[in-house]
Scaffold this motif. Structure first.
Motif, mmCIF file in Angstrom:
data_model
loop_
_atom_site.group_PDB
_atom_site.id
_atom_site.type_symbol
_atom_site.label_atom_id
_atom_site.label_comp_id
_atom_site.label_asym_id
_atom_site.label_seq_id
_atom_site.Cartn_x
_atom_site.Cartn_y
_atom_site.Cartn_z
ATOM 1 N N VAL A 85 -9.095 54.307 10.960
ATOM 2 C CA VAL A 85 -9.117 55.768 11.059
ATOM 3 C C VAL A 85 -8.151 56.432 10.091
ATOM 4 O O VAL A 85 -8.480 57.457 9.472
ATOM 5 N N TYR A 86 -6.967 55.850 9.911
ATOM 6 C CA TYR A 86 -5.897 56.586 9.236
ATOM 7 C C TYR A 86 -5.561 56.139 7.815
ATOM 8 O O TYR A 86 -5.005 56.929 7.052
ATOM 9 N N LEU A 87 -5.870 54.916 7.429
ATOM 10 C CA LEU A 87 -5.430 54.468 6.104
ATOM 11 C C LEU A 87 -6.002 55.315 4.981
ATOM 12 O O LEU A 87 -5.303 55.643 4.020
ATOM 13 N N ALA A 88 -7.262 55.676 5.085
ATOM 14 C CA ALA A 88 -7.919 56.398 3.986
ATOM 15 C C ALA A 88 -7.884 57.913 4.154
ATOM 16 O O ALA A 88 -8.403 58.633 3.297
ATOM 17 N N ASP A 89 -7.281 58.404 5.220
ATOM 18 C CA ASP A 89 -7.243 59.847 5.483
ATOM 19 C C ASP A 89 -6.004 60.456 4.821
ATOM 20 O O ASP A 89 -4.881 60.178 5.252
ATOM 21 N N PRO A 90 -6.169 61.291 3.794
ATOM 22 C CA PRO A 90 -4.995 61.851 3.109
ATOM 23 C C PRO A 90 -4.164 62.776 3.975
ATOM 24 O O PRO A 90 -3.004 63.056 3.675
ATOM 25 N N HIS A 91 -4.742 63.283 5.063
ATOM 26 C CA HIS A 91 -4.011 64.194 5.956
ATOM 27 C C HIS A 91 -3.580 63.505 7.249
ATOM 28 O O HIS A 91 -3.199 64.181 8.207
ATOM 29 N N SER A 92 -3.622 62.179 7.260
ATOM 30 C CA SER A 92 -3.421 61.458 8.516
ATOM 31 C C SER A 92 -2.026 61.649 9.089
ATOM 32 O O SER A 92 -1.856 61.700 10.307
ATOM 33 N N ARG A 93 -1.010 61.775 8.240
ATOM 34 C CA ARG A 93 0.349 61.884 8.780
ATOM 35 C C ARG A 93 0.538 63.201 9.541
ATOM 36 O O ARG A 93 1.247 63.244 10.536
ATOM 37 N N SER A 94 -0.071 64.283 9.075
ATOM 38 C CA SER A 94 0.073 65.563 9.774
ATOM 39 C C SER A 94 -0.808 65.629 11.029
ATOM 40 O O SER A 94 -0.477 66.322 11.981
ATOM 41 N N ARG A 95 -1.894 64.900 11.025
ATOM 42 C CA ARG A 95 -2.812 64.938 12.158
ATOM 43 C C ARG A 95 -2.495 63.884 13.213
ATOM 44 O O ARG A 95 -3.006 63.953 14.338
#
Length: 367
Positions: A85-95
């Motif tokens: 879910v999170y490795l490829a998401d550029p906004h993952s840290r904020s979400r």
């Protein structure tokens, strides 16, 4: 940085993994079924190997006696799914944290308060608490923040099974902090962290449950990284599973190492489940997603349900020795999981995420 397209597998849903989460939750139901047989004079403690009184003990002996290791499987699946879910998401840290809070806290807080109420009633009636005895104000505050198993506790408290969520929060924090380097070298980073923390566990380091959670979580993330590089293909995963199962048997038979046996068995099951999912291009196993949705509710509702039953049924030990009662308890727990997901968890999740969005918009407007 590695291009995002190589950080996520093309498959969107891992339906077989969801199905195994449901099965793991049921395994925990069998392990905790022993709660019904704890004598009133023992305020805390598990009575395992009660083959003479637990219904259908022979066919379900593995679940009755070892169902608690399903928790480690939950951790490994979480690591795999989080990597997806999170490795490829550029906004993952904020979400990341709004999503985690919205998913975990509403049901945790609801069941915490219900258990606190039921335990108060049990205390008035019996002079002690049921199973989990450390139900004071300090442990309630620790539970509020899912910090009840970080090393500040006396023992499990209130809705005891939630201890595993508490340790998983630490693994989440490590994952969130390490996301930038995980994106650069997911297999190396996840593998090193899993190996290091498991070595500390085997060496008897303090807070071994937290370290164990981190090891399994990043072990699952490491499996995902191997799948990204086409190292963990369906054929190789299927081939690896029997070797891991044999290693689990050897670890228990020759070294009596529960930790090593559990680790090998956990990743044997994970390997098979991921292999099925990677090979299932037509989503034949899509039904697994709906079943997996209930697993969190099953896990958090089954102890409040036990408390309700021991309060409502005099002589519950005699009733619990019947097969019909076992079926009734498991069926009620599963139904509670499905109802909870549809009627409470999803609406609460949406409400919490809307709240975070409004707060974000207010901060942006103020800036």
């Amino acid at each position: 940085m590695t291009p995002p397209r190589v950080l996520r597998l093309e498959k969107r849903h891992f339906d077989t993994l969801d199905l195994t989460r449901m099965l793991a939750a049921v395994a925990v139901l069998f392990w905790h079924y022993q709660h019904f047989f704890v004598p009133d004079i023992v305020p805390y403690g598990f009575q395992v190997n009660r083959a003479g009184v637990e219904p259908l003990h022979r066919p379900f002996a593995l679940l009755y006696d070892h169902g608690h290791v399903a928790v480690q499987y939950f951790w490994a699946v979480s690591g795999f799914v989080f990597a997806h879910v999170y490795l490829a998401d550029p906004h993952s840290r904020s979400r990341f944290w709004p999503a985690r809070i919205a998913r975990l806290w509403p049901l945790h807080l609801l069941t915490l308060c219900i258990v606190a109420l039921f335990q108060a009633g049990y205390l008035v009636r019996n002079g002690h608490y049921f199973i989990y005895a450390w139900n004071d104000a300090r442990h309630f505050v620790l539970n509020l923040f899912l910090a009840q198993y970080w090393g500040f506790q006396q023992n499990q408290s209130f809705n005891g099974p939630a201890w595993s969520l508490s340790t998983e929060i630490v693994a989440y924090a490590a994952f969130w902090l390490l996301l930038p380097v995980l994106r650069r070298a997911p297999g190396t980073v996840a593998g090193l962290l899993a190996a290091t923390t498991m070595t500390l566990v085997l060496a008897g380091a303090p807070n071994e449950t937290v370290l164990s959670c981190i090891a399994y979580f990043f072990g699952g993330a490491g499996v995902y990284a191997l799948a990204l590089k086409d190292i963990a293909t369906p054929a190789r995963l299927v081939a690896a599973a029997p070797g891991l199962a044999l290693a689990a048997w050897a670890a228990w038979t020759f070294w009596r190492s529960e930790e090593l046996a559990t680790g090998a068995a956990t990743f044997a099951v994970l390997a098979l489940a991921v292999a099925v999912d990677l090979a299932d291009t037509r989503r034949v196993m899509r039904f697994g997603k709906r079943l997996g949705d209930a697993s969190y509710g099953i896990y958090l509702w089954h102890f409040p349900l036990q408390l309700l039953l021991v309060l409502a049924i005099p002589g519950v030990q005699a009733a619990a020795g019947r097969t019909g009662f076992l079926v009734f308890f498991i069926a009620c727990s599963i139904m509670a999981g499905f109802a909870s997901h549809a009627l409470f968890e999803r609406p609460a999740q949406r409400a919490v995420l809307r709240l975070f969005d409004r707060l974000r918009q207010r901060r942006a407007a103020a800036a």
